[in-house]
Scaffold this motif. Structure first.
Motif, PDB file in Angstrom:
ATOM      1  N   GLY A 145       0.840  -1.203   0.000  1.00 13.24           N
ATOM      2  CA  GLY A 145       0.000   0.000   0.000  1.00 13.24           C
ATOM      3  C   GLY A 145       0.868   1.244   0.000  1.00 13.24           C
ATOM      4  N   VAL A 146       0.628   2.135  -0.946  1.00 11.39           N
ATOM      5  CA  VAL A 146       1.470   3.323  -1.123  1.00 11.39           C
ATOM      6  C   VAL A 146       0.620   4.572  -0.848  1.00 11.39           C
ATOM      7  CG1 VAL A 146       2.907   4.579  -2.795  1.00 11.39           C
ATOM      8  CG2 VAL A 146       2.784   2.091  -2.899  1.00 11.39           C
ATOM      9  N   PRO A 147       1.154   5.548  -0.060  1.00  4.92           N
ATOM     10  CA  PRO A 147       0.352   6.733   0.247  1.00  4.92           C
ATOM     11  C   PRO A 147      -0.045   7.526  -1.000  1.00  4.92           C
ATOM     12  CG  PRO A 147       2.623   6.987   1.039  1.00  4.92           C
ATOM     13  CD  PRO A 147       2.474   5.569   0.600  1.00  4.92           C
ATOM     14  N   PHE A 148      -1.219   8.111  -0.948  1.00  2.00           N
ATOM     15  CA  PHE A 148      -1.798   8.926  -2.020  1.00  2.00           C
ATOM     16  C   PHE A 148      -2.121   8.106  -3.268  1.00  2.00           C
ATOM     17  CE2 PHE A 148       0.863  11.749   0.570  1.00  2.00           C
ATOM     18  CZ  PHE A 148      -0.150  12.522   1.105  1.00  2.00           C
ATOM     19  N   ARG A 149      -2.161   6.788  -3.078  1.00  2.00           N
ATOM     20  CA  ARG A 149      -2.512   5.909  -4.202  1.00  2.00           C
ATOM     21  C   ARG A 149      -3.461   4.816  -3.706  1.00  2.00           C
ATOM     22  NH1 ARG A 149       2.450   7.690  -4.467  1.00  2.00           N
ATOM     23  NH2 ARG A 149       3.918   7.652  -6.185  1.00  2.00           N
ATOM     24  N   THR A 150      -4.435   5.170  -2.851  1.00  3.16           N
ATOM     25  CA  THR A 150      -5.336   4.127  -2.321  1.00  3.16           C
ATOM     26  C   THR A 150      -6.065   3.403  -3.457  1.00  3.16           C
ATOM     27  OG1 THR A 150      -6.919   5.918  -1.931  1.00  3.16           O
ATOM     28  CG2 THR A 150      -5.755   5.045   0.014  1.00  3.16           C
ATOM     29  N   GLY A 151      -6.562   4.172  -4.429  1.00  2.00           N
ATOM     30  CA  GLY A 151      -7.296   3.564  -5.543  1.00  2.00           C
ATOM     31  C   GLY A 151      -6.368   2.787  -6.463  1.00  2.00           C
ATOM     32  N   TYR A 152      -5.221   3.366  -6.739  1.00  2.00           N
ATOM     33  CA  TYR A 152      -4.236   2.717  -7.626  1.00  2.00           C
ATOM     34  C   TYR A 152      -3.706   1.434  -6.977  1.00  2.00           C
ATOM     35  CZ  TYR A 152       0.006   2.367 -10.576  1.00  2.00           C
ATOM     36  OH  TYR A 152       1.009   1.949 -11.425  1.00  2.00           O
ATOM     37  N   SER A 153      -3.342   1.510  -5.683  1.00  2.00           N
ATOM     38  CA  SER A 153      -2.837   0.315  -4.990  1.00  2.00           C
ATOM     39  C   SER A 153      -3.909  -0.777  -4.977  1.00  2.00           C
ATOM     40  CB  SER A 153      -2.453   0.630  -3.545  1.00  2.00           C
ATOM     41  OG  SER A 153      -1.271   1.376  -3.501  1.00  2.00           O
ATOM     42  N   ALA A 154      -5.149  -0.369  -4.718  1.00  2.00           N
ATOM     43  CA  ALA A 154      -6.245  -1.351  -4.698  1.00  2.00           C
ATOM     44  C   ALA A 154      -6.400  -1.996  -6.070  1.00  2.00           C
ATOM     45  CB  ALA A 154      -7.546  -0.671  -4.279  1.00  2.00           C
ATOM     46  N   ALA A 155      -6.341  -1.183  -7.115  1.00  2.00           N
ATOM     47  CA  ALA A 155      -6.500  -1.691  -8.484  1.00  2.00           C
ATOM     48  C   ALA A 155      -5.361  -2.645  -8.844  1.00  2.00           C
ATOM     49  CB  ALA A 155      -6.548  -0.528  -9.477  1.00  2.00           C
ATOM     50  N   LYS A 156      -4.136  -2.275  -8.489  1.00  2.00           N
ATOM     51  CA  LYS A 156      -2.985  -3.112  -8.855  1.00  2.00           C
ATOM     52  C   LYS A 156      -2.954  -4.395  -8.011  1.00  2.00           C
ATOM     53  CE  LYS A 156      -1.336  -0.570 -12.202  1.00  2.00           C
ATOM     54  NZ  LYS A 156      -1.334  -1.035 -13.589  1.00  2.00           N
ATOM     55  N   HIS A 157      -3.391  -4.324  -6.719  1.00  2.00           N
ATOM     56  CA  HIS A 157      -3.539  -5.555  -5.934  1.00  2.00           C
ATOM     57  C   HIS A 157      -4.595  -6.456  -6.592  1.00  2.00           C
ATOM     58  CE1 HIS A 157      -1.253  -3.754  -2.599  1.00  2.00           C
ATOM     59  NE2 HIS A 157      -1.340  -4.901  -1.961  1.00  2.00           N
ATOM     60  N   ALA A 158      -5.675  -5.846  -7.065  1.00  2.00           N
ATOM     61  CA  ALA A 158      -6.752  -6.626  -7.712  1.00  2.00           C
ATOM     62  C   ALA A 158      -6.213  -7.370  -8.926  1.00  2.00           C
ATOM     63  CB  ALA A 158      -7.893  -5.692  -8.120  1.00  2.00           C
ATOM     64  N   MET A 159      -5.357  -6.710  -9.692  1.00  2.00           N
ATOM     65  CA  MET A 159      -4.809  -7.358 -10.889  1.00  2.00           C
ATOM     66  C   MET A 159      -3.885  -8.521 -10.531  1.00  2.00           C
ATOM     67  SD  MET A 159      -6.024  -6.279 -13.771  1.00  2.00           S
ATOM     68  CE  MET A 159      -7.350  -6.908 -12.804  1.00  2.00           C
ATOM     69  N   MET A 160      -3.116  -8.352  -9.433  1.00  2.00           N
ATOM     70  CA  MET A 160      -2.266  -9.469  -8.965  1.00  2.00           C
ATOM     71  C   MET A 160      -3.151 -10.667  -8.647  1.00  2.00           C
ATOM     72  SD  MET A 160       0.989  -8.897  -8.777  1.00  2.00           S
ATOM     73  CE  MET A 160       2.196  -7.581  -8.714  1.00  2.00           C
TER      74      MET A 160
END
Ligand SMILES: NC(=O)c1ccc[n+]([C@@H]2O[C@H](COP(=O)([O-])OP(=O)(O)OC[C@H]3O[C@@H](n4cnc5c(N)ncnc54)[C@H](OP(=O)(O)O)[C@@H]3O)[C@@H](O)[C@H]2O)c1
Length: 271
Positions: A145-160
């Motif tokens: 999880g990276v700060p200021f990227r809650t949506g991006y981190s969630a999306a990239k975790h979803a792809m993993m």
């Protein structure tokens, strides 16, 4: 490298950054390319840098309705699709509190549902062929999880999660699946990132400016794909060490990421 001779490689997000560098590297390795993203002029510019045969096929990954016809065209071009590199993506630079739900939904449309929709249409072609290789450009933010990227981190975790699960379903059909985990790579990713209201961040972050070059990144990815690696981690900064640290000492990484939140907030307007 000629491992990809006559292989048909479809790259999304091919108009810029990692996708552009992948296109050039694959073309040097003998592949025939299908180049997709929204910007036709930029795709044609990338095409002019590539050797061998290529097809410019403009595609907005959020336009699911247009996809079946585009997949048909891509398939008919050479009668096969050997690789689909789901690389199109946008990032985020905004705190959770300041991010509109519409921005979260947009991040997921581009970074998640667009990749799933295209993969679902290409997969039957690969099954019919009895071979194929699916890849997705996730991110270190897809593991941490990276700060200021809650949506991006969630999306990239979803792809993993999606592609790891898909690998289990298609392994017996000789379909390979690779998740790609880049750290900071020098591209337009931060300039093109969205802020809370969905508008462009339009700033090149220092981390991105100091990151690995897109060409170097593409070379690592091609070597990994040639070896059918299920996971390819690529980058050169401290963020790459955080990948194994997270597995062994997650609390250390949570603390480091929280510290980073305060540093980044102090350097930027977004808090
Ligand atoms: N650079 C990094 O540090 C880094 C790190 C980890 C992961 N990644 C991932 O790497 C991938 C490539 O990013 P990049 O760094 O090369 O950034 P980039 O230079 O901004 O390239 C992004 C690409 O995605 C395409 N794209 C954006 N929205 C799209 C849409 N709706 N439909 C189709 N294509 C779309 C863009 O093309 P158009 O504008 O022409 O549509 C462009 O070709 C992304 O998935 C990103 O999340 C990057």
């Amino acid at each position: 490298m000629t491992q990809f001779n006559h292989q048909v490689v479809w790259i999304t997000g091919a108009s810029s950054g990692i996708g552009e560098a992948l296109a050039v590297a694959f073309s040097k390795a003998g592949a025939k390319l299908i180049l997709s993203s929204r910007n036709q002029a930029e795709l044609e510019r990338v095409q002019s840098l590539c050797q061998g045969e290529s097809l410019v096929l403009p595609l907005d990954v959020t336009d699911e309705a247009a996809m079946p016809a585009l997949v048909k065209r891509a398939h008919e071009w050479q009668g096969k699709i050997d690789f689909l590199i789901n690389n199109a993506g946008i990032s985020q630079r905004s705190s959770c509190l300041k991010t509109d739900m519409s921005t979260y939904r947009h991040l997921f449309e581009v970074d998640v549902f667009g990749q799933i929709a295209l993969t679902k249409l290409v997969l039957p072609i690969m099954i019919e062929q009895g071979s194929g290789h699916l890849a997705v450009t996730s991110s270190v933010a897809g593991k941490i999880g990276v700060p200021f990227r809650t949506g991006y981190s969630a999306a990239k975790h979803a792809m993993m999660g999606f592609f790891d699960a898909l690998r289990t379903e298609v392994a017996h059909q000789s379909i390979k699946v690779t998740t790609i985990t880049p750290g900071y790579i020098r591209t337009n990713i931060s300039a093109n990132a969205v802020v809370g209201d969905g508008s462009a961040y339009a700033v090149e972050d220092t981390d991105i400016r100091k990151g690995m070059s897109a060409n170097e990144c593409a070379d690592v990815i091609l070597k990994g794909l040639a070896k059918h690696k299920p996971e390819i981690a690529v980058g050169r900064g401290a963020e790459m060490h955080a990948l194994w640290l997270k597995r062994l000492f997650p609390k250390v990484v949570f603390k480091m990421a929280a510290k980073r939140f305060h540093q980044t907030a102090a350097e930027n307007d977004f808090k």
